[in-house]
Design an enzyme around this catalytic site. Sequence first.
Site, PDB file in Angstrom:
ATOM      1  N   MET A 148       0.850  -1.191   0.000  1.00  0.00           N
ATOM      2  CA  MET A 148       0.000   0.000   0.000  1.00  0.00           C
ATOM      3  C   MET A 148       0.886   1.242   0.000  1.00  0.00           C
ATOM      4  O   MET A 148       0.438   2.340   0.380  1.00  0.00           O
ATOM      5  CB  MET A 148      -0.928  -0.003   1.213  1.00  0.00           C
ATOM      6  CG  MET A 148      -1.900  -1.187   1.172  1.00  0.00           C
ATOM      7  SD  MET A 148      -3.462  -0.865   2.012  1.00  0.00           S
ATOM      8  CE  MET A 148      -2.921  -0.517   3.650  1.00  0.00           C
ATOM      9  N   LEU A 198       6.611   2.961   1.660  1.00  0.00           N
ATOM     10  CA  LEU A 198       7.514   1.808   1.788  1.00  0.00           C
ATOM     11  C   LEU A 198       8.589   2.037   2.846  1.00  0.00           C
ATOM     12  O   LEU A 198       9.160   3.113   2.949  1.00  0.00           O
ATOM     13  CB  LEU A 198       8.176   1.530   0.432  1.00  0.00           C
ATOM     14  CG  LEU A 198       7.208   1.282  -0.728  1.00  0.00           C
ATOM     15  CD1 LEU A 198       7.978   0.962  -2.008  1.00  0.00           C
ATOM     16  CD2 LEU A 198       6.231   0.158  -0.414  1.00  0.00           C
ATOM     17  N   HIS A 221       9.353  -3.550   3.455  1.00  0.00           N
ATOM     18  CA  HIS A 221       8.868  -3.746   2.074  1.00  0.00           C
ATOM     19  C   HIS A 221      10.048  -4.020   1.137  1.00  0.00           C
ATOM     20  O   HIS A 221       9.971  -4.879   0.245  1.00  0.00           O
ATOM     21  CB  HIS A 221       8.144  -2.492   1.563  1.00  0.00           C
ATOM     22  CG  HIS A 221       6.894  -2.163   2.289  1.00  0.00           C
ATOM     23  ND1 HIS A 221       6.781  -1.071   3.112  1.00  0.00           N
ATOM     24  CD2 HIS A 221       5.676  -2.771   2.310  1.00  0.00           C
ATOM     25  CE1 HIS A 221       5.558  -1.010   3.608  1.00  0.00           C
ATOM     26  NE2 HIS A 221       4.868  -2.028   3.138  1.00  0.00           N
ATOM     27  N   GLY A 237       4.681 -10.056   4.035  1.00  0.00           N
ATOM     28  CA  GLY A 237       5.435 -10.080   5.286  1.00  0.00           C
ATOM     29  C   GLY A 237       4.793 -11.009   6.312  1.00  0.00           C
ATOM     30  O   GLY A 237       3.569 -11.063   6.421  1.00  0.00           O
ATOM     31  N   LYS A 280       4.835 -10.435   9.330  1.00  0.00           N
ATOM     32  CA  LYS A 280       4.322  -9.625  10.438  1.00  0.00           C
ATOM     33  C   LYS A 280       2.789  -9.662  10.469  1.00  0.00           C
ATOM     34  O   LYS A 280       2.189  -9.780  11.508  1.00  0.00           O
ATOM     35  CB  LYS A 280       4.775  -8.170  10.325  1.00  0.00           C
ATOM     36  CG  LYS A 280       4.278  -7.351  11.504  1.00  0.00           C
ATOM     37  CD  LYS A 280       4.762  -5.940  11.463  1.00  0.00           C
ATOM     38  CE  LYS A 280       3.981  -5.103  10.494  1.00  0.00           C
ATOM     39  NZ  LYS A 280       2.625  -4.762  10.946  1.00  0.00           N
ATOM     40  N   GLN A 330      -3.156 -12.210   8.024  1.00  0.00           N
ATOM     41  CA  GLN A 330      -3.339 -11.856   6.606  1.00  0.00           C
ATOM     42  C   GLN A 330      -2.686 -12.911   5.708  1.00  0.00           C
ATOM     43  O   GLN A 330      -3.255 -13.338   4.701  1.00  0.00           O
ATOM     44  CB  GLN A 330      -2.734 -10.486   6.334  1.00  0.00           C
ATOM     45  CG  GLN A 330      -2.577 -10.155   4.856  1.00  0.00           C
ATOM     46  CD  GLN A 330      -2.140  -8.732   4.613  1.00  0.00           C
ATOM     47  OE1 GLN A 330      -2.925  -7.814   4.725  1.00  0.00           O
ATOM     48  NE2 GLN A 330      -0.869  -8.535   4.257  1.00  0.00           N
ATOM     49  N   SER A 348       6.662  -1.027  10.670  1.00  0.00           N
ATOM     50  CA  SER A 348       5.292  -0.890  10.179  1.00  0.00           C
ATOM     51  C   SER A 348       5.062   0.568   9.803  1.00  0.00           C
ATOM     52  O   SER A 348       5.600   1.478  10.456  1.00  0.00           O
ATOM     53  CB  SER A 348       4.306  -1.276  11.298  1.00  0.00           C
ATOM     54  OG  SER A 348       3.029  -0.766  11.012  1.00  0.00           O
ATOM     55  N   SER A 349       4.247   0.767   8.776  1.00  0.00           N
ATOM     56  CA  SER A 349       3.930   2.145   8.371  1.00  0.00           C
ATOM     57  C   SER A 349       3.270   2.890   9.520  1.00  0.00           C
ATOM     58  O   SER A 349       3.362   4.110   9.629  1.00  0.00           O
ATOM     59  CB  SER A 349       2.982   2.145   7.181  1.00  0.00           C
ATOM     60  OG  SER A 349       3.589   1.465   6.115  1.00  0.00           O
TER      61      SER A 349
HETATM   62  O1  PAF Z   1      -0.196  -5.792   3.737  1.00  0.00           O
HETATM   63  C1  PAF Z   1      -0.575  -4.869   2.978  1.00  0.00           C
HETATM   64  O2  PAF Z   1       0.153  -3.905   2.750  1.00  0.00           O
HETATM   65  C2  PAF Z   1      -1.953  -4.927   2.352  1.00  0.00           C
HETATM   66  O3  PAF Z   1      -2.863  -5.530   3.221  1.00  0.00           O
HETATM   67  C3  PAF Z   1      -1.948  -5.632   0.983  1.00  0.00           C
HETATM   68  C4  PAF Z   1      -1.551  -7.087   1.103  1.00  0.00           C
HETATM   69  C5  PAF Z   1      -1.010  -4.915   0.037  1.00  0.00           C
HETATM   70  C6  PAF Z   1      -3.364  -5.593   0.384  1.00  0.00           C
HETATM   71  O4  PAF Z   1      -3.817  -4.297   0.209  1.00  0.00           O
END
Ligand code: PAF
Length: 288
Positions: A30, A33, A37, A149, A151, A155, A187-188
């Site tokens: 998203m 970065l 990332h 990731g 982390k 997900q 983390s962002s």
């Molecule tokens: O982990 C992320 O940054 C987001 O959830 C992803 C996997 C890019 C989906 O939008």
Amino acid sequence: MQQITKVKALRSCVRDWHQQGQSVALVPTMGNLHVGHLQLVKQAKKLANKVVVSIFVNPTQFVAGEDFDTYPRTIKDDVAHLGDIEPDLIFIPEIDEVYPAGLEGETQVIVPELDSIFCGAFRPGHFTGVATVVSKLLNMVQPDIALFGNKDYQQLLVIKRLVKDLCIPVEIVGVETVREESGLALSSRNRYLNQQEKMVAAELHQALSGIAEAVKAGVDDYQQLEANAVKHLEKKGFKIEYLSIRNASNLGEPTEEELVVLAAAWLGKARLIDNIQIKRCREGNFPP
Ligand code: PAF
């Protein structure tokens, strides 16, 4: 390093690569970065001939009241960071390229059970948004592998499940969490922590590491371990959403050899998540 915004151009590029016998990796992001990332992109370059990085702030995974509007859009900086590693293509679609029929009433990908526990219980609908956009990105890019990731452990499991259930021909690779020296997972959303909170935030990783060590050493009263850690973190100022030891494969009750201790907690304005995978040893068979 090409930048593409349209699916048609993306598909044509990836099709050419595949026709030339090149393997393709996708790193979905998203944006905003950070080193974590970039680590995914470096790993992708080791695993495939061509690497696509997508940058798309996905509206459907933000729950009402969350930070979608203020989520940092830092495309210029992101492209500059990627320039050091040079993926082959950056895919930066607009919202209507990803959701051509609009955000309401479109087909959604729902991953039952896994989507409604832990983070899913506190962010209802979040994993449907993630599963839907990741399915779309996989269909748009059609990569051989896609990297995420570790982390965001829940997900990762959601994505592995949807790929299996929908028979999407892609290998999902989880990449180790990148941490600050203190242990805090990158983390962002760490930007919501002030200096003082940033020091305290490392306690989350320390608490999970303590549990992991205890489990590896043979302690089997998991509820007590969880309760002690919650009490300790609350004293430090965390507001715990969950902290739990579960099966690594499915987040079910901890019956398997491979476990994960995972947690989500608020510290000030930041919601932090972290986890550690644990290989529990069989009785009498202690790890080195
Ligand atoms: O982990 C992320 O940054 C987001 O959830 C992803 C996997 C890019 C989906 O939008």
